[in-house]
Motif scaffolding. Structure first.
Motif, PDB file in Angstrom:
ATOM      1  N   ILE B 162      85.591  19.472  29.570  1.00 48.90           N
ATOM      2  CA  ILE B 162      86.187  18.860  30.281  1.00 48.90           C
ATOM      3  C   ILE B 162      87.094  17.858  29.774  1.00 48.90           C
ATOM      4  CG2 ILE B 162      86.379  17.307  32.474  1.00 48.90           C
ATOM      5  CD1 ILE B 162      83.612  18.498  33.366  1.00 48.90           C
ATOM      6  N   LEU B 164      89.376  15.490  30.493  1.00 49.21           N
ATOM      7  CA  LEU B 164      89.409  14.381  30.977  1.00 49.21           C
ATOM      8  C   LEU B 164      88.348  13.222  30.421  1.00 49.21           C
ATOM      9  CD1 LEU B 164      87.893  12.797  33.481  1.00 49.21           C
ATOM     10  CD2 LEU B 164      89.180  14.137  34.812  1.00 49.21           C
ATOM     11  N   MET B 165      87.152  13.737  29.826  1.00 49.15           N
ATOM     12  CA  MET B 165      86.319  13.130  29.127  1.00 49.15           C
ATOM     13  C   MET B 165      86.761  12.824  27.539  1.00 49.15           C
ATOM     14  SD  MET B 165      82.672  13.886  30.933  1.00 49.15           S
ATOM     15  CE  MET B 165      82.453  15.315  29.593  1.00 49.15           C
ATOM     16  N   HIS B 166      87.592  13.353  27.308  1.00 49.11           N
ATOM     17  CA  HIS B 166      87.713  13.198  25.784  1.00 49.11           C
ATOM     18  C   HIS B 166      89.068  12.471  25.544  1.00 49.11           C
ATOM     19  CE1 HIS B 166      85.142  16.732  26.070  1.00 49.11           C
ATOM     20  NE2 HIS B 166      84.861  16.428  24.928  1.00 49.11           N
ATOM     21  N   VAL B 167      89.013  12.101  23.981  1.00 49.41           N
ATOM     22  CA  VAL B 167      90.145  11.134  23.635  1.00 49.41           C
ATOM     23  C   VAL B 167      91.415  11.570  23.973  1.00 49.41           C
ATOM     24  CG1 VAL B 167      91.080   9.893  21.581  1.00 49.41           C
ATOM     25  CG2 VAL B 167      88.686  10.100  21.744  1.00 49.41           C
ATOM     26  N   GLY B 168      92.279  10.530  24.336  1.00 42.61           N
ATOM     27  CA  GLY B 168      93.613  10.887  24.637  1.00 42.61           C
ATOM     28  C   GLY B 168      94.154  11.407  25.730  1.00 42.61           C
ATOM     29  N   SER B 169      93.501  11.480  26.992  1.00 42.75           N
ATOM     30  CA  SER B 169      93.866  11.632  28.257  1.00 42.75           C
ATOM     31  C   SER B 169      93.862  10.565  29.290  1.00 42.75           C
ATOM     32  CB  SER B 169      93.334  13.008  28.767  1.00 42.75           C
ATOM     33  OG  SER B 169      92.016  12.791  29.256  1.00 42.75           O
ATOM     34  N   ALA B 172      92.278   9.938  34.508  1.00 42.75           N
ATOM     35  CA  ALA B 172      91.429   9.268  35.292  1.00 42.75           C
ATOM     36  C   ALA B 172      91.620   7.841  35.526  1.00 42.75           C
ATOM     37  CB  ALA B 172      90.142   9.395  35.150  1.00 42.75           C
ATOM     38  N   ILE B 173      92.393   7.301  34.256  1.00 41.18           N
ATOM     39  CA  ILE B 173      92.408   5.958  34.208  1.00 41.18           C
ATOM     40  C   ILE B 173      93.691   5.650  35.183  1.00 41.18           C
ATOM     41  CG2 ILE B 173      93.579   3.686  32.633  1.00 41.18           C
ATOM     42  CD1 ILE B 173      90.405   4.494  32.269  1.00 41.18           C
ATOM     43  N   LEU B 217      92.089   5.734  25.357  1.00 43.00           N
ATOM     44  CA  LEU B 217      90.952   4.835  25.159  1.00 43.00           C
ATOM     45  C   LEU B 217      90.354   4.854  24.138  1.00 43.00           C
ATOM     46  CD1 LEU B 217      88.761   5.257  28.516  1.00 43.00           C
ATOM     47  CD2 LEU B 217      90.220   3.183  28.235  1.00 43.00           C
ATOM     48  N   PRO B 218      89.586   3.724  23.505  1.00 41.28           N
ATOM     49  CA  PRO B 218      88.881   3.947  22.339  1.00 41.28           C
ATOM     50  C   PRO B 218      87.643   5.063  22.273  1.00 41.28           C
ATOM     51  CG  PRO B 218      88.219   1.957  23.489  1.00 41.28           C
ATOM     52  CD  PRO B 218      89.129   2.409  24.151  1.00 41.28           C
ATOM     53  N   GLU B 219      87.582   5.664  21.296  1.00 41.04           N
ATOM     54  CA  GLU B 219      86.634   6.774  21.167  1.00 41.04           C
ATOM     55  C   GLU B 219      85.280   6.214  21.335  1.00 41.04           C
ATOM     56  OE1 GLU B 219      85.798  10.465  18.416  1.00 41.04           O
ATOM     57  OE2 GLU B 219      87.517   9.244  18.190  1.00 41.04           O
ATOM     58  N   GLN B 220      84.209   6.869  21.727  1.00 42.29           N
ATOM     59  CA  GLN B 220      82.881   6.029  22.152  1.00 42.29           C
ATOM     60  C   GLN B 220      82.202   5.924  20.688  1.00 42.29           C
ATOM     61  OE1 GLN B 220      79.750   7.374  21.693  1.00 42.29           O
ATOM     62  NE2 GLN B 220      80.219   9.628  21.858  1.00 42.29           N
TER      63      GLN B 220
ATOM     64  N   ARG C  47      81.605  14.969  19.746  1.00 39.44           N
ATOM     65  CA  ARG C  47      82.450  15.726  21.011  1.00 39.44           C
ATOM     66  C   ARG C  47      83.500  14.936  21.174  1.00 39.44           C
ATOM     67  NH1 ARG C  47      80.626  19.262  24.797  1.00 39.44           N
ATOM     68  NH2 ARG C  47      78.803  20.280  24.230  1.00 39.44           N
ATOM     69  N   ARG C  48      83.718  14.080  20.324  1.00 41.80           N
ATOM     70  CA  ARG C  48      85.064  13.041  20.542  1.00 41.80           C
ATOM     71  C   ARG C  48      84.986  12.610  21.976  1.00 41.80           C
ATOM     72  NH1 ARG C  48      90.235  13.478  18.344  1.00 41.80           N
ATOM     73  NH2 ARG C  48      89.888  11.270  17.936  1.00 41.80           N
ATOM     74  N   ILE C  49      83.899  12.469  22.578  1.00 46.31           N
ATOM     75  CA  ILE C  49      84.067  12.013  24.125  1.00 46.31           C
ATOM     76  C   ILE C  49      84.370  10.434  24.223  1.00 46.31           C
ATOM     77  CG2 ILE C  49      82.827  11.418  26.255  1.00 46.31           C
ATOM     78  CD1 ILE C  49      80.927  13.818  25.082  1.00 46.31           C
ATOM     79  N   ASP C  50      85.275  10.161  25.107  1.00 42.52           N
ATOM     80  CA  ASP C  50      85.783   8.794  25.082  1.00 42.52           C
ATOM     81  C   ASP C  50      85.015   7.820  25.916  1.00 42.52           C
ATOM     82  OD1 ASP C  50      86.780   9.153  27.672  1.00 42.52           O
ATOM     83  OD2 ASP C  50      88.913   8.837  27.028  1.00 42.52           O
ATOM     84  N   LEU C  51      85.327   6.494  25.937  1.00 42.08           N
ATOM     85  CA  LEU C  51      84.527   5.739  26.719  1.00 42.08           C
ATOM     86  C   LEU C  51      84.236   5.848  28.155  1.00 42.08           C
ATOM     87  CD1 LEU C  51      85.573   2.099  25.609  1.00 42.08           C
ATOM     88  CD2 LEU C  51      83.701   3.202  25.138  1.00 42.08           C
ATOM     89  N   LEU C  52      85.327   6.596  28.743  1.00 44.23           N
ATOM     90  CA  LEU C  52      85.172   6.819  30.191  1.00 44.23           C
ATOM     91  C   LEU C  52      84.423   7.943  30.372  1.00 44.23           C
ATOM     92  CD1 LEU C  52      86.661   6.471  33.072  1.00 44.23           C
ATOM     93  CD2 LEU C  52      88.187   8.265  32.294  1.00 44.23           C
ATOM     94  N   GLY C  53      84.403   8.893  29.403  1.00 41.92           N
ATOM     95  CA  GLY C  53      83.533  10.327  29.658  1.00 41.92           C
ATOM     96  C   GLY C  53      82.072  10.051  29.533  1.00 41.92           C
ATOM     97  N   VAL C  54      81.894   8.854  28.576  1.00 43.29           N
ATOM     98  CA  VAL C  54      80.238   8.597  28.566  1.00 43.29           C
ATOM     99  C   VAL C  54      79.866   7.827  29.681  1.00 43.29           C
ATOM    100  CG1 VAL C  54      78.690   6.919  27.565  1.00 43.29           C
ATOM    101  CG2 VAL C  54      80.395   8.318  25.730  1.00 43.29           C
ATOM    102  N   ALA C 157      78.843  19.727  32.941  1.00 45.39           N
ATOM    103  CA  ALA C 157      80.171  18.720  32.564  1.00 45.39           C
ATOM    104  C   ALA C 157      80.275  18.491  31.325  1.00 45.39           C
ATOM    105  CB  ALA C 157      79.876  17.501  33.176  1.00 45.39           C
TER     106      ALA C 157
END
Lengths: 232, 232, 232
Positions: B162, B164-169, B172-173, B217-220, C47-54, C157
């Motif tokens: 998905i 929008l869960m990944h860095v750079g989009s 959703a924000i 967003l910062p990557e998790q 997976r490079r999931i960002d904060l929002l994704g987590v 997801a």
């Protein structure tokens, strides 16, 4: 205005004619779907799916289309309103799993039953949508979702590409052809039971024809070339 | 209590102001979503998706957010209650597919239209939720789901991670920023049409800013280090 | 007829006994689910999931089961009807993400809390379904979906194979055992609060037993051989 005409016609007929769909017929469609679904999952032996998983996929294929249909119609799903659906789907899924060898020999029969099932789900879904006052175009959509929803949910659950979006399967086209016919016939005043029967026949024959003669839609790559579309 | 105030305010205004959203505006948002969706799917040539599949993805992106919104609000989806949505989405998807070359040159225009569309879907979703008596916080959630639901369903259908869960989009924000603003303004007594307009503007500019300036967003992974969060 | 008996019994008791489930209890279950979900997602660093994704995955795990439950019951989801659910789920998800290191040391506690959570979600889901007049068999189904729905949506997801369909997880079995017990006890006239309590205990112990002693269902590959099933 034809739409209003259909609706008032339906409020009269539907309760007497349509929703007396015999429960055994609906359950038969669910059972065939569940058998198919379980056989499909049971073949994926490299996935280490356990017994519950195989049964679950069977239940999803058997009941998924009807649940999506009723969510779209904002009704409580039939499978949630009645004690019979879940045991029938579960038993059929276990049967499909246990008898995998036997059924594989009966492959032709299963394909034929499956084609009839798509037709039935499409006809029931579209008729139910019309009966609940859904306009003609979305009624076709609801019917198609009823017909193919189970296999879409199956592919999502198994993390596979959705089969019906790929070259060589006419599931959705067959369901669309049948349900469009149903809506057109009902608009012309044909009895809904007759129209639903013809919907089942057209859907079944389209699907079987695609298996037998390899009918398929053009792959979307072809669209890169304009020539194909010049006269369309 | 502000919540009760909003509700009673809404019961008066909403029926006159909000739900006279022009159908052409809603359908324009659906069409832009469908064009984008079809172009996205049409680029995945290695997937052997057929024509129907490309059109289906277009329809999913155009209509998916609104259908999820209405399921959460326990209402019959707008797309099911009206004849126009499905043909418009389908035609737009086919158009997006056929004109892939032309539109790629218009890439900037499409990105801009898409950003406006997210804003529109978010504003419509949140306003509709408030109008149906949903409290402020879940009203924002419903708006965000309206805005991004189509692209979530697209990725699930295509068996992709998905986006929008990944860095750079910031999809959703951007939608969250706009819909939070809408809810705050309505709580303060601002007219819902004005608030919705500002929601569209904020969402669009946030989204375009993230494309233009690479906001993200910062990557998790960064969370492994505590320093980043010490002052948060 | 037992079913009618339960229903009329419920219409009296339920409003007083069942739906006074303390909000803090429901929110605790949501929070534990969200913490777990966020920790799960935060571990997938490749997976490079960002904060929002987590955070989103946390919210999905915490709220997904309840939302699916209410969609099946054709009710507006609880999380959409109340301001508390989304902030609690989001805060818990962020907490789970930030405290990943601490919580990993508390792994045993988390597994235990999670097992209790499945039990709670199952008990709440089945009781609510019975209270809304759903027959016994689908009431169990609704309870199981409430219990495991969040983790199913999480895997969809994240584009992962659905964990509960694979060898070695007794999530769904544990929830089924507990909710079947609840329905049987209620049919026999046991007070719904007592029955729900026993449901939580049975589900929790089954789940913990599967973790502690490695209980699992036979893999479906075994079905290729008939011997296993001859006496079944």
């Amino acid at each position: 205005m034809p739409r209003r005409g259909i609706r008032s016609w339906f409020t009269v007929r539907v309760t007497t004619a349509l929703f007396t769909i015999p429960l055994w017929l609906d359950l038969t469609a669910v059972a065939v779907g569940a058998i198919q679904g379980a056989m499909f999952a049971a073949r994926l032996t490299e996935r280490r799916i356990d017994l519950l998983g195989v049964a679950l996929i069977g239940v999803i294929v058997g009941l998924g289309g009807g649940i999506l249909r009723d969510l779209l119609l904002n009704q409580r799903p039939a499978a949630i309103s009645d004690n019979w659906y879940l045991p029938v789907a579960t038993a059929a899924a276990l049967l499909g799993m246990l008898l995998l060898r036997v059924f594989t020999k009966l492959n032709g029969l299963i394909i034929a039953l499956d084609a009839v099932t798509i037709g039935l789900f499409g006809a029931i879904g579209t008729s139910k949508a019309l009966a609940y006052g859904v306009p003609e175009v979305p009624a076709v959509f609801v019917g198609v979702i009823s017909a193919v929803g189970g296999s879409i949910l199956r592919d999502v659950a198994l993390n596979l590409p959705i089969a019906l979006m790929h070259v060589g399967s006419l599931y959705a086209i067959a369901a669309t052809a049948g349900t469009v016919l149903l809506v057109v016939l009902v608009s012309l005043g044909v009895n809904v039971v007759v129209a639903a029967g013809l919907c089942v026949v057209v859907t079944t024959l389209t699907r079987l024809g695609s298996v037998r003669y390899g009918w398929s839609l053009p792959e979307q790559r072809a669209l890169g070339s304009w020539r194909v579309w010049r006269r369309a």
